[in-house]
Design a protein around this motif. Structure first.
Motif, PDB file in Angstrom:
ATOM      1  N   ALA A 114     -15.495 -18.903  38.672  1.00 19.77           N
ATOM      2  CA  ALA A 114     -14.326 -18.156  39.131  1.00 19.77           C
ATOM      3  C   ALA A 114     -13.353 -17.906  37.983  1.00 19.77           C
ATOM      4  CB  ALA A 114     -13.632 -18.902  40.262  1.00 19.77           C
ATOM      5  N   SER A 115     -13.226 -18.857  37.083  1.00 19.96           N
ATOM      6  CA  SER A 115     -12.339 -18.684  35.923  1.00 19.96           C
ATOM      7  C   SER A 115     -12.800 -17.531  35.050  1.00 19.96           C
ATOM      8  CB  SER A 115     -12.280 -19.967  35.100  1.00 19.96           C
ATOM      9  OG  SER A 115     -11.694 -20.999  35.843  1.00 19.96           O
ATOM     10  N   GLN A 116     -14.094 -17.397  34.895  1.00 20.88           N
ATOM     11  CA  GLN A 116     -14.635 -16.282  34.111  1.00 20.88           C
ATOM     12  C   GLN A 116     -14.372 -14.949  34.815  1.00 20.88           C
ATOM     13  OE1 GLN A 116     -18.727 -17.339  33.494  1.00 20.88           O
ATOM     14  NE2 GLN A 116     -18.224 -18.975  32.071  1.00 20.88           N
ATOM     15  N   THR A 117     -14.486 -14.947  36.131  1.00 16.45           N
ATOM     16  CA  THR A 117     -14.198 -13.732  36.903  1.00 16.45           C
ATOM     17  C   THR A 117     -12.728 -13.360  36.767  1.00 16.45           C
ATOM     18  OG1 THR A 117     -15.932 -14.292  38.491  1.00 16.45           O
ATOM     19  CG2 THR A 117     -14.274 -12.696  39.203  1.00 16.45           C
ATOM     20  N   LEU A 118     -11.846 -14.350  36.860  1.00 18.63           N
ATOM     21  CA  LEU A 118     -10.408 -14.093  36.715  1.00 18.63           C
ATOM     22  C   LEU A 118     -10.071 -13.480  35.368  1.00 18.63           C
ATOM     23  CD1 LEU A 118      -8.655 -17.194  38.288  1.00 18.63           C
ATOM     24  CD2 LEU A 118      -8.415 -14.833  38.997  1.00 18.63           C
ATOM     25  N   ALA A 119     -10.724 -13.933  34.328  1.00 13.07           N
ATOM     26  CA  ALA A 119     -10.456 -13.430  32.979  1.00 13.07           C
ATOM     27  C   ALA A 119     -10.787 -11.945  32.864  1.00 13.07           C
ATOM     28  CB  ALA A 119     -11.241 -14.233  31.956  1.00 13.07           C
ATOM     29  N   ALA A 120     -11.669 -11.458  33.715  1.00 14.18           N
ATOM     30  CA  ALA A 120     -12.076 -10.053  33.657  1.00 14.18           C
ATOM     31  C   ALA A 120     -11.073  -9.113  34.327  1.00 14.18           C
ATOM     32  CB  ALA A 120     -13.452  -9.884  34.294  1.00 14.18           C
ATOM     33  N   PHE A 121     -10.180  -9.641  35.171  1.00 11.22           N
ATOM     34  CA  PHE A 121      -9.202  -8.788  35.856  1.00 11.22           C
ATOM     35  C   PHE A 121      -8.114  -8.341  34.888  1.00 11.22           C
ATOM     36  CE2 PHE A 121     -10.502 -11.191  39.832  1.00 11.22           C
ATOM     37  CZ  PHE A 121     -11.218 -10.122  40.342  1.00 11.22           C
ATOM     38  N   ASP A 122      -7.618  -7.112  35.110  1.00 11.25           N
ATOM     39  CA  ASP A 122      -6.585  -6.553  34.239  1.00 11.25           C
ATOM     40  C   ASP A 122      -5.174  -6.874  34.700  1.00 11.25           C
ATOM     41  OD1 ASP A 122      -8.445  -5.342  32.533  1.00 11.25           O
ATOM     42  OD2 ASP A 122      -8.599  -3.597  33.856  1.00 11.25           O
ATOM     43  N   SER A 123      -4.967  -6.894  36.005  1.00 11.13           N
ATOM     44  CA  SER A 123      -3.596  -7.056  36.500  1.00 11.13           C
ATOM     45  C   SER A 123      -3.388  -8.427  37.153  1.00 11.13           C
ATOM     46  CB  SER A 123      -3.264  -5.954  37.515  1.00 11.13           C
ATOM     47  OG  SER A 123      -3.927  -6.193  38.739  1.00 11.13           O
ATOM     48  N   ASP A 124      -2.137  -8.851  37.143  1.00 16.09           N
ATOM     49  CA  ASP A 124      -1.777 -10.106  37.811  1.00 16.09           C
ATOM     50  C   ASP A 124      -2.015 -10.012  39.316  1.00 16.09           C
ATOM     51  OD1 ASP A 124      -1.088 -11.325  35.464  1.00 16.09           O
ATOM     52  OD2 ASP A 124       1.050 -10.892  35.655  1.00 16.09           O
ATOM     53  N   GLU A 125      -1.811  -8.830  39.879  1.00 12.40           N
ATOM     54  CA  GLU A 125      -2.020  -8.640  41.316  1.00 12.40           C
ATOM     55  C   GLU A 125      -3.482  -8.884  41.688  1.00 12.40           C
ATOM     56  OE1 GLU A 125      -1.057  -8.153  45.182  1.00 12.40           O
ATOM     57  OE2 GLU A 125       0.334  -8.222  43.504  1.00 12.40           O
ATOM     58  N   GLN A 126      -4.404  -8.378  40.883  1.00 12.17           N
ATOM     59  CA  GLN A 126      -5.828  -8.614  41.129  1.00 12.17           C
ATOM     60  C   GLN A 126      -6.142 -10.106  41.051  1.00 12.17           C
ATOM     61  OE1 GLN A 126      -7.258  -6.027  37.972  1.00 12.17           O
ATOM     62  NE2 GLN A 126      -8.351  -4.792  39.500  1.00 12.17           N
ATOM     63  N   LYS A 127      -5.562 -10.769  40.084  1.00 10.84           N
ATOM     64  CA  LYS A 127      -5.789 -12.211  39.930  1.00 10.84           C
ATOM     65  C   LYS A 127      -5.246 -12.981  41.123  1.00 10.84           C
ATOM     66  CE  LYS A 127      -5.806 -12.062  34.916  1.00 10.84           C
ATOM     67  NZ  LYS A 127      -5.170 -12.473  33.682  1.00 10.84           N
ATOM     68  N   ARG A 128      -4.024 -12.650  41.562  1.00 13.41           N
ATOM     69  CA  ARG A 128      -3.431 -13.332  42.725  1.00 13.41           C
ATOM     70  C   ARG A 128      -4.280 -13.144  43.971  1.00 13.41           C
ATOM     71  NH1 ARG A 128       1.510 -12.006  40.326  1.00 13.41           N
ATOM     72  NH2 ARG A 128       1.543  -9.971  41.315  1.00 13.41           N
ATOM     73  N   ASN A 129      -4.739 -11.919  44.195  1.00  7.55           N
ATOM     74  CA  ASN A 129      -5.573 -11.652  45.371  1.00  7.55           C
ATOM     75  C   ASN A 129      -6.877 -12.434  45.317  1.00  7.55           C
ATOM     76  OD1 ASN A 129      -3.713  -9.920  46.505  1.00  7.55           O
ATOM     77  ND2 ASN A 129      -4.625  -8.101  45.587  1.00  7.55           N
ATOM     78  N   TYR A 130      -7.468 -12.532  44.148  1.00  6.47           N
ATOM     79  CA  TYR A 130      -8.719 -13.278  44.003  1.00  6.47           C
ATOM     80  C   TYR A 130      -8.499 -14.772  44.250  1.00  6.47           C
ATOM     81  CZ  TYR A 130     -13.028 -15.119  42.106  1.00  6.47           C
ATOM     82  OH  TYR A 130     -14.219 -15.793  41.955  1.00  6.47           O
TER      83      TYR A 130
END
Length: 82
Positions: free
Chosen positions: A24-40
């Motif tokens: 999951a940490s690797q997936t989070l690193a691929a997101f561009d925005s903080d909003e995408q990270k929060r939703n994940y």
């Protein structure tokens, strides 16, 4: 903020939970925005899998305010200081 004893956490949390979290940490690193990270983080089962273990070693208290929490209450936004 309270210290998390990683040795204790490693002894209590199953290895599969750690493996899922690392993925999951690797997936989070691929997101561009903080909003995408929060939703994940809010919807991702790997992130929420840590919650019961952290609450257990934290005696069901908020790690910042020390307020008592009900079982399952609250979010695990991160476990290292930002």
């Amino acid at each position: 903020m309270r210290h998390i004893d990683m040795t204790h956490l490693r002894r209590t949390v199953p290895q599969a939970v750690f493996d899922d979290f690392n993925n999951a940490s690797q997936t989070l690193a691929a997101f561009d925005s903080d909003e995408q990270k929060r939703n994940y983080i809010r919807s991702g089962p790997a992130c929420s899998a840590f919650q019961p273990w952290l609450w257990q070693i934290g005696c069901l208290k908020c790690w910042y305010s020390e307020a008592k929490l009900q079982d399952g209450e609250g979010e695990v936004e991160h476990f290292r200081p930002k």
